[in-house]
Design a protein around this motif. Sequence first.
Motif, PDB file in Angstrom:
ATOM      1  N   SER A 133       0.838  -1.190   0.000  1.00  0.00           N
ATOM      2  CA  SER A 133       0.000   0.000   0.000  1.00  0.00           C
ATOM      3  C   SER A 133       0.875   1.242   0.000  1.00  0.00           C
ATOM      4  N   ASN A 134       0.605   2.152  -0.927  1.00  0.00           N
ATOM      5  CA  ASN A 134       1.299   3.454  -0.985  1.00  0.00           C
ATOM      6  C   ASN A 134       2.816   3.303  -0.961  1.00  0.00           C
ATOM      7  N   GLY A 135       3.316   2.354  -1.729  1.00  0.00           N
ATOM      8  CA  GLY A 135       4.759   2.194  -1.840  1.00  0.00           C
ATOM      9  C   GLY A 135       5.412   1.521  -0.651  1.00  0.00           C
ATOM     10  N   VAL A 136       4.619   0.883   0.202  1.00  0.00           N
ATOM     11  CA  VAL A 136       5.171   0.191   1.377  1.00  0.00           C
ATOM     12  C   VAL A 136       4.758  -1.276   1.323  1.00  0.00           C
ATOM     13  N   LEU A 137       5.719  -2.143   1.538  1.00  0.00           N
ATOM     14  CA  LEU A 137       5.455  -3.576   1.627  1.00  0.00           C
ATOM     15  C   LEU A 137       5.420  -3.962   3.104  1.00  0.00           C
ATOM     16  N   LYS A 138       4.358  -4.646   3.505  1.00  0.00           N
ATOM     17  CA  LYS A 138       4.209  -5.086   4.893  1.00  0.00           C
ATOM     18  C   LYS A 138       4.117  -6.603   4.929  1.00  0.00           C
ATOM     19  N   LEU A 139       4.999  -7.231   5.680  1.00  0.00           N
ATOM     20  CA  LEU A 139       4.959  -8.673   5.891  1.00  0.00           C
ATOM     21  C   LEU A 139       4.687  -8.935   7.359  1.00  0.00           C
ATOM     22  N   THR A 140       3.719  -9.796   7.625  1.00  0.00           N
ATOM     23  CA  THR A 140       3.397 -10.184   8.993  1.00  0.00           C
ATOM     24  C   THR A 140       3.602 -11.682   9.125  1.00  0.00           C
ATOM     25  N   ILE A 141       4.566 -12.073   9.967  1.00  0.00           N
ATOM     26  CA  ILE A 141       4.856 -13.487  10.197  1.00  0.00           C
ATOM     27  C   ILE A 141       4.324 -13.827  11.586  1.00  0.00           C
ATOM     28  N   SER A 142       3.339 -14.717  11.647  1.00  0.00           N
ATOM     29  CA  SER A 142       2.665 -15.034  12.907  1.00  0.00           C
ATOM     30  C   SER A 142       2.762 -16.517  13.209  1.00  0.00           C
ATOM     31  N   ASP A 143       2.697 -16.850  14.504  1.00  0.00           N
ATOM     32  CA  ASP A 143       2.579 -18.251  14.902  1.00  0.00           C
ATOM     33  C   ASP A 143       1.627 -18.358  16.093  1.00  0.00           C
ATOM     34  N   VAL A 195       8.604  -2.107   4.872  1.00  0.00           N
ATOM     35  CA  VAL A 195       9.754  -1.622   4.114  1.00  0.00           C
ATOM     36  C   VAL A 195       9.259  -0.837   2.904  1.00  0.00           C
ATOM     37  N   PRO A 196       9.820   0.352   2.668  1.00  0.00           N
ATOM     38  CA  PRO A 196       9.401   1.129   1.492  1.00  0.00           C
ATOM     39  C   PRO A 196       9.912   0.487   0.208  1.00  0.00           C
TER      40      PRO A 196
END
Length: 203
Positions: A133-143, A195-196
């Motif tokens: 979104s809007n030039g930002v990558l978001k990764l969510t690693i959950s357990d 991260v942008p």
Amino acid sequence: ARELHDDIGQSLTAISVNLESIHRSGAVHESAVPRLRESIDVIDNALRRVRELSFELRPALLDDLGLAAALTWYAARFSECSGIRATVTGELPGPEGIGRTVETACFRIVQEALTNTARYARASEASIHVERSNGVLKLTISDNGVGFAVDAFVGPGRSTNALGLRGMEERASAVGGRVRISSEQGKGTQVILRVPTTPHSSY
């Protein structure tokens, strides 16, 4: 990864070839043959491990097909090796990618997070969710593991044993991103990477 594969891998291959040649020549005393054969086996095992490590550090899929394919492959491999069910969901970047440096940092952070899950979390499930979104990558690693006291490992006064967590923070920082870790004992852990992907985007 390239140095492991090319430099160390080629050196080990040369040693293995030389030892095989000595073995075939019959120039070795009979009493030394078992040790020679053992040495060849040790080198061959080391060479196999070097190739595996170089591939895990920088899988060819990352270059050929991008981050999405590499994450999907790694999640399947992780599930097979650990017995923990891992899934990848969300808006996955395509083959055009987000820049090799950013892709590599994202991949390695996911690797480290899932490695910690396998070692410490006693989890049965893990997930990697991707958003852009809007030039930002978001990764969510959950357990869904046992969780831990984040303050003991993250921030001032943290444990000197938290090298993996520190490594994730440093990798994120190197590409202009940041990592946030949240966990509660008995309620699992989340590692969130932002991260942008464009020079002027902000997370």
